[in-house]
Design a protein around this motif. Structure first.
Motif, mmCIF file in Angstrom:
data_model
loop_
_atom_site.group_PDB
_atom_site.id
_atom_site.type_symbol
_atom_site.label_atom_id
_atom_site.label_comp_id
_atom_site.label_asym_id
_atom_site.label_seq_id
_atom_site.Cartn_x
_atom_site.Cartn_y
_atom_site.Cartn_z
ATOM 1 N N LEU A 69 50.673 34.839 40.389
ATOM 2 C CA LEU A 69 51.056 34.938 41.799
ATOM 3 C C LEU A 69 49.901 35.518 42.627
ATOM 4 C CD1 LEU A 69 53.627 34.447 43.551
ATOM 5 C CD2 LEU A 69 54.081 36.896 43.336
ATOM 6 N N ALA A 70 49.241 36.528 42.110
ATOM 7 C CA ALA A 70 48.128 37.159 42.837
ATOM 8 C C ALA A 70 46.996 36.162 43.051
ATOM 9 C CB ALA A 70 47.632 38.377 42.063
ATOM 10 N N LYS A 71 46.728 35.356 42.042
ATOM 11 C CA LYS A 71 45.673 34.357 42.186
ATOM 12 C C LYS A 71 46.047 33.318 43.236
ATOM 13 C CE LYS A 71 42.557 31.437 39.616
ATOM 14 N NZ LYS A 71 41.965 31.109 38.316
ATOM 15 N N GLY A 72 47.307 32.915 43.236
ATOM 16 C CA GLY A 72 47.757 31.968 44.255
ATOM 17 C C GLY A 72 47.679 32.551 45.652
ATOM 18 N N ARG A 73 47.974 33.845 45.748
ATOM 19 C CA ARG A 73 47.936 34.500 47.060
ATOM 20 C C ARG A 73 46.514 34.522 47.625
ATOM 21 N NH1 ARG A 73 50.150 38.779 45.736
ATOM 22 N NH2 ARG A 73 52.317 38.311 46.289
ATOM 23 N N GLU A 74 45.527 34.567 46.762
ATOM 24 C CA GLU A 74 44.142 34.513 47.231
ATOM 25 C C GLU A 74 43.895 33.232 48.025
ATOM 26 O OE1 GLU A 74 41.538 34.894 43.911
ATOM 27 O OE2 GLU A 74 42.216 36.918 43.385
ATOM 28 N N TRP A 75 44.396 32.120 47.510
ATOM 29 C CA TRP A 75 44.237 30.839 48.213
ATOM 30 C C TRP A 75 44.983 30.867 49.543
ATOM 31 C CZ3 TRP A 75 46.803 26.874 50.470
ATOM 32 C CH2 TRP A 75 46.148 25.648 50.600
ATOM 33 N N ILE A 76 46.189 31.407 49.530
ATOM 34 C CA ILE A 76 47.000 31.497 50.744
ATOM 35 C C ILE A 76 46.259 32.312 51.804
ATOM 36 C CG2 ILE A 76 49.148 32.419 51.719
ATOM 37 C CD1 ILE A 76 49.615 29.929 50.049
ATOM 38 N N THR A 77 45.677 33.427 51.408
ATOM 39 C CA THR A 77 44.963 34.293 52.349
ATOM 40 C C THR A 77 43.688 33.632 52.845
ATOM 41 O OG1 THR A 77 45.843 36.252 51.228
ATOM 42 C CG2 THR A 77 43.937 36.572 52.658
ATOM 43 N N GLU A 78 42.934 33.048 51.932
ATOM 44 C CA GLU A 78 41.676 32.396 52.318
ATOM 45 C C GLU A 78 41.909 31.264 53.312
ATOM 46 O OE1 GLU A 78 39.983 31.119 48.668
ATOM 47 O OE2 GLU A 78 39.456 33.145 47.998
#
Length: 612
Positions: free
Chosen positions: A404-413
């Motif tokens: 989930l944290a890795k996916g959130r990186e994409w969402i934030t970027e």
């Protein structure tokens, strides 16, 4: 060599992957009468030696005819074998026909009403060739038949719009459930949809998941408790299958089921991790979502223009469109997503956009603008995150949180955090006006808007409008803002004017406030003269169509819309009339009331276009 041959009958469209033509064909060189071939199948089923087959020139064909245990007929000519599915239905014994039909129904997902109609037909004592062909016609409207047909067309590089978007109403009714008396999505889920899902789950839960998961476009459409009630091994098998499906909504729904099951049984952790590894490969997810979006654009436009299906409730078409879009991914995969989306928008974009706007009076919370890869990725991520957050914090699987944290990186970027909480495709029904206590994190933005009603504060509050709704105080602030826009002489191309108008129109729709809608449309019509040389009328037309949904009297709303569009046609600069004429023609195809009432507007746009 085993080949699948195709026949067709002049009375039945060529879309069928079984013999229906006179003459029948065996490969490229042999043609023979269809009734002769079907008679041979009947003879073999009855235990009799069939008469020799003769081609259209009367020449005897050296062929062997056999029937497999599953009812498939095979004709062997030299080393070639031609297979004909469903031939078992030609048995002279009604009981045997029913037995074969049940075999076929286990492999073809049909709505209960259509499956029962077939049972009644094959149980009749007399069963003609035409009866046989009509039964096969229905079987070929199943989800599985669509996938097989489209895959074959893709492999042969012969895919057409008609193959992707079938005309037969039964295909669409077989995707989720036929539309009955329900007038809201909630009622539909509790009645027609519930009946179909219960029937499928009782027959074969694992196969049922493949069919039911096509409609997982919103959390409310997910029967989590029904799947959790299945035996553990069956549910684990379902989750394993889901991890290999190409359509992202099926996997999102599967993970939501898995996360809920994990709360009672930690053994579901591994299944959930496999789903997350497949689902949260973010760039691949974007491509999958974009392919789905392209399919959705085409499908939505098709249903909106279909003579019968366009009359179905808007919520039914929306959910059915989503199911078919996911089915297209199962048939075609998700390659060339960017090209597909661009092509779909070019050829179907206006019809899709206007169809969604014309439905805003009934399905007001979801915007066509949100059908992008980035929006859909964020929606999927938001649902996954919400499913994990329902698990007590101390027991959330560490590996899940890492994914989930890795996916959130994409969402934030990509700056799409807000998109993760927007209404989903299947969450478009209107809801009551929220109180101040229901605004949650958005309340400060609402307070600023009420204290200082201006365009800047309106745009800051827009996220709250889209997510939780519009308050009475915010509505009053919007009235002041649109009045100020007109008073200050704000131009069409000034700063964020067009986005401000989008938000104001959305507010008018959510609150059913005809006064605000009228102010927005009047402003838009006034500004058409200000369009630049290369300007388009599309945004103005969209606001007019959208605001028409604020009037609860639909016939009156369409009359007023036609008058405003007529004014637009007379006021628009000549260089904008080509685009306007195209928009008007699309609207005529989408609403029968506009078909005739837009006649003057179309004529005016056509004349102005020629004069330019």
């Amino acid at each position: 060599m085993v080949q699948s041959d195709v026949m067709s009958d002049g009375q039945i469209p060529k879309k069928f992957a079984i013999p229906t033509h006179r003459p029948a064909t065996l490969g490229p060189n042999i043609k023979l009468p269809q009734d002769q071939m079907l008679a041979a199948f009947r003879d073999v089923l009855a235990g009799n030696r069939p008469k020799p087959l003769r081609d259209n020139d009367g020449k005897t064909i050296k062929a062997t005819v056999t029937i497999e245990s599953n009812g498939t007929a095979k004709i062997k000519v030299d080393s070639a074998i031609f297979a004909f599915t469903y031939a078992g239905l030609l048995s002279s014994d009604p009981k045997q026909r029913l037995e074969y039909l049940e075999i076929y129904l286990r492999e073809h997902t049909l709505a209960g009403i259509h499956a029962n109609a077939l049972r009644a037909k094959v149980a009749q004592a007399a069963f003609s060739d035409e009866d046989f062909l009509s039964v096969v016609e229905t079987l070929l409207t199943a989800q599985e038949s669509f996938v097989q047909t489209v895959k074959g067309a893709v492999a042969a590089r012969e895919l057409t719009n008609s193959a992707l978007l079938p005309n037969d109403e039964r295909h669409w009714e077989n995707l989720v459930a036929p539309s009955g008396d329900s007038r809201t999505l909630e009622a539909f889920l509790n009645a027609e949809c519930e009946a179909e899902r219960a029937r499928l789950l009782a027959a074969d839960p694992i196969r049922a998941f493949r069919a039911v998961s096509l409609s997982f476009c919103a959390p409310a459409l997910l029967p989590i408790d029904k799947f959790k009630a299945l035996p553990k091994l069956s549910l684990l098998e379902i989750l394993r299958i889901a991890a290999s499906l190409p359509d992202h909504f099926a996997q999102v729904g599967a993970f939501e089921i898995c996360a809920s099951a994990f709360e009672q049984d930690a053994e579901f952790e591994a299944a959930g991790l496999k789903l997350l590894d497949r689902l949260l490969e973010m760039e691949t997810l974007r491509i999958r979502c974009l392919s789905y979006a392209g399919a959705f654009v085409m499908t939505s436009a098709r249903l909106a223009q279909h003579s019968a299906l366009s009359q179905k409730p808007a919520f039914w078409r929306r959910v059915t469109t989503s199911a078919h879009s996911s089915l297209i991914l199962r048939a075609c995969g998700f390659g060339n997503a960017d090209d597909l989306y661009e092509w779909a928008m070019e050829h179907f974009g206006k019809a899709f956009l206007f169809s969604v706007l014309l439905e805003m009076d009934r399905e007001s919370r979801w915007k066509a603008d949100w059908l992008t890869g980035r929006h859909l990725v964020a929606d999927a991520f938001g649902r996954v995150e919400a499913a994990i957050n329902k698990i007590p914090e101390e027991t959330r699987p560490k590996a899940w949180l890492e994914r989930l944290a890795k996916g959130r990186e994409w969402i934030t970027e990509n700056g799409v955090e807000l998109f993760a909480v927007l209404p989903a495709i299947g969450e478009s029904a209107p809801r009551k006006m929220p109180s101040d206590d229901e605004l949650y994190v958005f309340r400060p933005a609402y307070d600023r808007l009420v204290a200082e009603p201006n365009a800047t504060n309106l745009l800051r509050a827009a996220a709250g409008f889209y997510t939780v709704g519009v308050t009475e105080k915010a509505l009053q602030a919007c009235h002041l803002i649109v009045g100020r826009l007109r008073k200050d002489g704000t131009r069409w191309d000034d700063d964020d004017t067009q986005y401000v108008l989008q938000v104001l129109a959305f507010v008018a729709i959510q609150t059913k406030n005809a006064g605000l809608a009228e102010s927005v449309t009047d402003f838009c019509v006034e500004k058409v003269r200000e369009l630049p040389v290369d300007g388009s009328t599309l945004d103005i037309v969209c606001r007019l169509v959208e605001c028409a949904g604020a009037n609860s009297d639909r016939d009156q709303a369409m009359e007023e819309l036609a008058r405003r569009l007529e004014s637009l046609a007379f006021l628009a600069p000549p260089q904008a009339l080509n685009d306007l004429h195209d928009s008007l023609r699309h609207l005529q195809l989408l609403d029968s009331r506009l078909s005739s009432s837009l006649g003057k507007a179309v004529a005016a746009a056509r004349l102005g276009r020629k004069a330019a």
